[in-house]
Design a protein around this motif. Structure first.
Motif, short mmCIF file in Angstrom:
data_model
loop_
_atom_site.label_atom_id
_atom_site.label_comp_id
_atom_site.label_asym_id
_atom_site.label_seq_id
_atom_site.Cartn_x
_atom_site.Cartn_y
_atom_site.Cartn_z
N ASN A 132 -16.04 64.89 116.56
CA ASN A 132 -14.64 65.47 116.77
C ASN A 132 -14.32 65.04 115.28
OD1 ASN A 132 -13.70 64.37 119.60
ND2 ASN A 132 -15.73 62.78 119.03
N HIS A 133 -12.79 65.15 115.44
CA HIS A 133 -12.38 65.39 113.74
C HIS A 133 -10.90 64.27 114.09
CE1 HIS A 133 -13.29 69.61 114.14
NE2 HIS A 133 -13.14 69.82 114.92
N VAL A 134 -11.80 63.61 112.88
CA VAL A 134 -11.26 61.49 112.63
C VAL A 134 -10.90 61.83 111.34
CG1 VAL A 134 -11.84 59.47 112.65
CG2 VAL A 134 -12.99 61.04 113.97
N LEU A 135 -9.62 60.68 111.50
CA LEU A 135 -8.78 60.46 110.08
C LEU A 135 -8.95 58.96 110.14
CD1 LEU A 135 -6.77 61.30 107.67
CD2 LEU A 135 -5.07 60.83 109.53
N ALA A 136 -9.82 58.69 108.97
CA ALA A 136 -9.95 57.58 108.95
C ALA A 136 -9.02 56.55 107.88
CB ALA A 136 -12.05 57.39 108.19
N VAL A 137 -8.77 55.49 108.23
CA VAL A 137 -7.52 54.72 107.68
C VAL A 137 -8.06 53.08 106.53
CG1 VAL A 137 -5.22 54.13 108.17
CG2 VAL A 137 -6.02 56.02 108.80
N ALA A 138 -7.87 53.13 106.48
CA ALA A 138 -8.20 51.52 105.21
C ALA A 138 -7.49 51.50 103.99
CB ALA A 138 -10.01 51.49 105.64
N ARG A 139 -8.00 50.34 103.48
CA ARG A 139 -7.48 50.36 101.82
C ARG A 139 -8.38 50.75 101.21
NH1 ARG A 139 -5.32 43.74 103.00
NH2 ARG A 139 -7.97 44.46 104.00
N THR A 186 -7.95 53.47 112.27
CA THR A 186 -7.74 51.84 111.62
C THR A 186 -9.33 51.78 111.01
OG1 THR A 186 -6.92 50.21 113.20
CG2 THR A 186 -5.38 52.54 112.10
N GLY A 187 -8.93 51.03 109.78
CA GLY A 187 -9.87 50.13 109.32
C GLY A 187 -11.85 50.82 109.75
N ALA A 188 -11.57 51.91 109.84
CA ALA A 188 -12.65 52.51 108.87
C ALA A 188 -13.45 52.68 107.92
CB ALA A 188 -12.38 54.60 109.59
N SER A 189 -13.51 51.19 106.28
CA SER A 189 -13.66 51.64 105.35
C SER A 189 -15.54 50.85 105.70
CB SER A 189 -13.14 50.74 104.46
OG SER A 189 -12.46 49.79 104.68
N SER A 190 -15.59 49.62 107.42
CA SER A 190 -16.76 48.64 107.13
C SER A 190 -16.56 48.52 108.85
CB SER A 190 -16.32 47.67 106.23
OG SER A 190 -15.54 46.69 107.33
N GLY A 191 -18.19 47.71 109.34
CA GLY A 191 -17.79 47.20 110.75
C GLY A 191 -18.07 47.35 111.37
N ILE A 192 -17.21 47.79 112.59
CA ILE A 192 -17.42 48.75 113.78
C ILE A 192 -16.56 49.71 113.80
CG2 ILE A 192 -16.14 48.57 116.19
CD1 ILE A 192 -16.49 45.06 115.74
N GLY A 193 -15.24 50.37 112.42
CA GLY A 193 -14.67 50.63 112.35
C GLY A 193 -16.03 52.02 111.78
N ARG A 194 -16.31 51.60 110.98
CA ARG A 194 -17.06 52.29 110.15
C ARG A 194 -18.13 53.38 111.23
NH1 ARG A 194 -21.12 53.68 106.94
NH2 ARG A 194 -20.89 54.23 104.84
N SER A 195 -18.98 52.07 111.94
CA SER A 195 -19.48 52.59 112.80
C SER A 195 -18.87 54.40 113.52
CB SER A 195 -19.77 51.65 113.09
OG SER A 195 -21.23 52.01 114.45
N ASP A 235 -2.88 50.94 103.44
CA ASP A 235 -2.81 49.12 103.96
C ASP A 235 -2.10 49.63 105.47
OD1 ASP A 235 -1.91 46.99 104.83
OD2 ASP A 235 -1.61 46.27 102.14
N VAL A 236 -2.48 49.50 106.82
CA VAL A 236 -1.38 49.33 108.11
C VAL A 236 -0.19 48.64 107.92
CG1 VAL A 236 -3.35 50.81 109.18
CG2 VAL A 236 -3.36 47.64 109.29
N THR A 237 -0.39 47.70 107.16
CA THR A 237 1.39 46.96 107.32
C THR A 237 1.79 47.22 106.80
OG1 THR A 237 0.33 45.63 105.31
CG2 THR A 237 -0.53 44.37 107.41
N SER A 238 1.84 48.73 106.32
CA SER A 238 3.03 48.47 105.28
C SER A 238 3.86 49.64 105.73
CB SER A 238 2.62 48.95 103.96
OG SER A 238 3.32 50.67 103.53
N ALA A 239 5.52 50.23 105.95
CA ALA A 239 5.79 51.25 107.04
C ALA A 239 5.74 52.25 106.39
CB ALA A 239 7.31 50.72 107.30
N GLY A 240 5.32 52.00 105.25
CA GLY A 240 5.85 53.52 104.52
C GLY A 240 4.51 53.75 104.56
#
Ligand SMILES: NC(=O)c1ccc[n+]([C@@H]2O[C@H](COP(=O)([O-])OP(=O)(O)OC[C@H]3O[C@@H](n4cnc5c(N)ncnc54)[C@H](OP(=O)(O)O)[C@@H]3O)[C@@H](O)[C@H]2O)c1
Length: 270
Positions: A33-40, A14-23, A65-70
């Motif tokens: 590896n096979h990564v599922l990148a999650v962010a808004r 999660t948080g793969a769109s910038s910063g530490i997560g993107r890196s 949005d990780v805050t949404s249960a859906g």
């Protein structure tokens, strides 16, 4: 148990769109590896995917949005549909901050910080456990902060969320040990990223600190070396050690420092 080389692993990050997560996403995919990148921000995730087209691993993404249960259910559904429900590594990195005195903040800021940094991550772990249990060597990696070990003024809400993640990770690690699911807590110090521009209050630029690439590499190393927890900078290690050994002294120093900060900003005694 020895070194766990992260290669050909199925990873949700999660948080793969910038910063530490993107890196981390880029490094993990280049490692095969096979990564599922999650962010808004979908455009950011799509750009990252194009950048990694020729890498030895693969990057897929979900703009959620990780805050949404859906939305979190979409992540779980994706793992079922694309990886037969098997997940090797879950990295909870998405995070936001807020800066400023608690007395000037409000309930919605605190709730927002806790939703992203704590509740979303914990619920994603709950949703992912059934997938992780299908892996031969499953790991949950939570990106916390030095401020989840030692508290700082003007960051009370952020500290609360990261202390919560610290305590939760320690308890979960013990609970999941018998099942072979590792729980790694990674605690960076100040890192150059978009974090300080996107804090809920007190947004600012930050040109000091470690590079997101180095933090990402050290976090991956911590997973591979099967660490329980890692503090990533010497400054962070010294601060946390001093706070353990001499909490009264550290507290007095922080009170003095905070008073000076308040005087510098307002001219009024803090
Ligand atoms: N930077 C530092 O000094 C520092 C120090 C210690 C710890 N950390 C921790 O390191 C982690 C990464 O921070 P960073 O420095 O890389 O900051 P960053 O550049 O601002 O990245 C934060 C990431 O979180 C994602 N995110 C935020 N809210 C989200 C939501 N509701 N749903 C999905 N994704 C969300 C953002 O993506 P979208 O906006 O596209 O959704 C972005 O990809 C955080 O947990 C942070 O607390 C940072």
């Amino acid at each position: 148990m020895g070194f766990r080389k992260l290669n050909n692993q199925k990873i949700v990050l999660t948080g793969a769109s910038s910063g530490i997560g993107r890196s981390m996403a880029a490094q993990l995919v280049r490692q095969g590896n096979h990564v599922l990148a999650v962010a808004r921000r979908e455009n950011r995730l799509a750009a990252l995917q194009s950048e990694l087209e020729t890498a030895s691993g693969s990057l897929s993404y979900l703009a959620v949005d990780v805050t949404s249960a859906g939305d979190r259910n979409l992540v779980s559904d994706w793992v079922v549909q694309n990886w037969d429900g098997e997940l090797d590594v879950l990295i909870n990195n998405a995070g936001i901050g807020s800066i400023g005195p608690f007395s000037e903040s409000d309930e919605s800021t605190l709730r927002n910080v806790m939703e992203v940094n704590f509740f979303a991550a914990v619920e994603l772990i709950r949703d992912s456990l059934r997938h992780l249990r299908q892996s031969k060597s499953p790991v949950v990696c939570n990106i916390a902060s030095v401020l989840g070990h030692t508290a700082m003024p003007s960051k009370s809400e952020y500290c609360a969320s990261k202390f919560a993640m610290h305590g939760f990770s320690d308890a979960l690690r013990i609970e999941l040990k018998g099942e072979g699911v590792d729980v790694v807590l990674v605690s960076p110090s100040t890192t150059r990223s978009e974090f300080f521009e996107s804090v809920l209050s007190g947004a600012s630029q930050q040109d000091k600190g470690m590079s997101a690439d180095i933090v990402g590499a050290l976090a991956i190393r911590a997973i591979e070396k099967r660490k329980r927890e890692v503090l990533l900078s010497w400054g962070g290690k010294c601060l946390v050690l001093a706070d353990r050994i001499l909490p009264g002294v550290v507290s007095k120093l922080l009170i003095r420092w905070y008073r000076r900060q308040c005087r510098a900003v307002t001219g009024i005694e803090g």
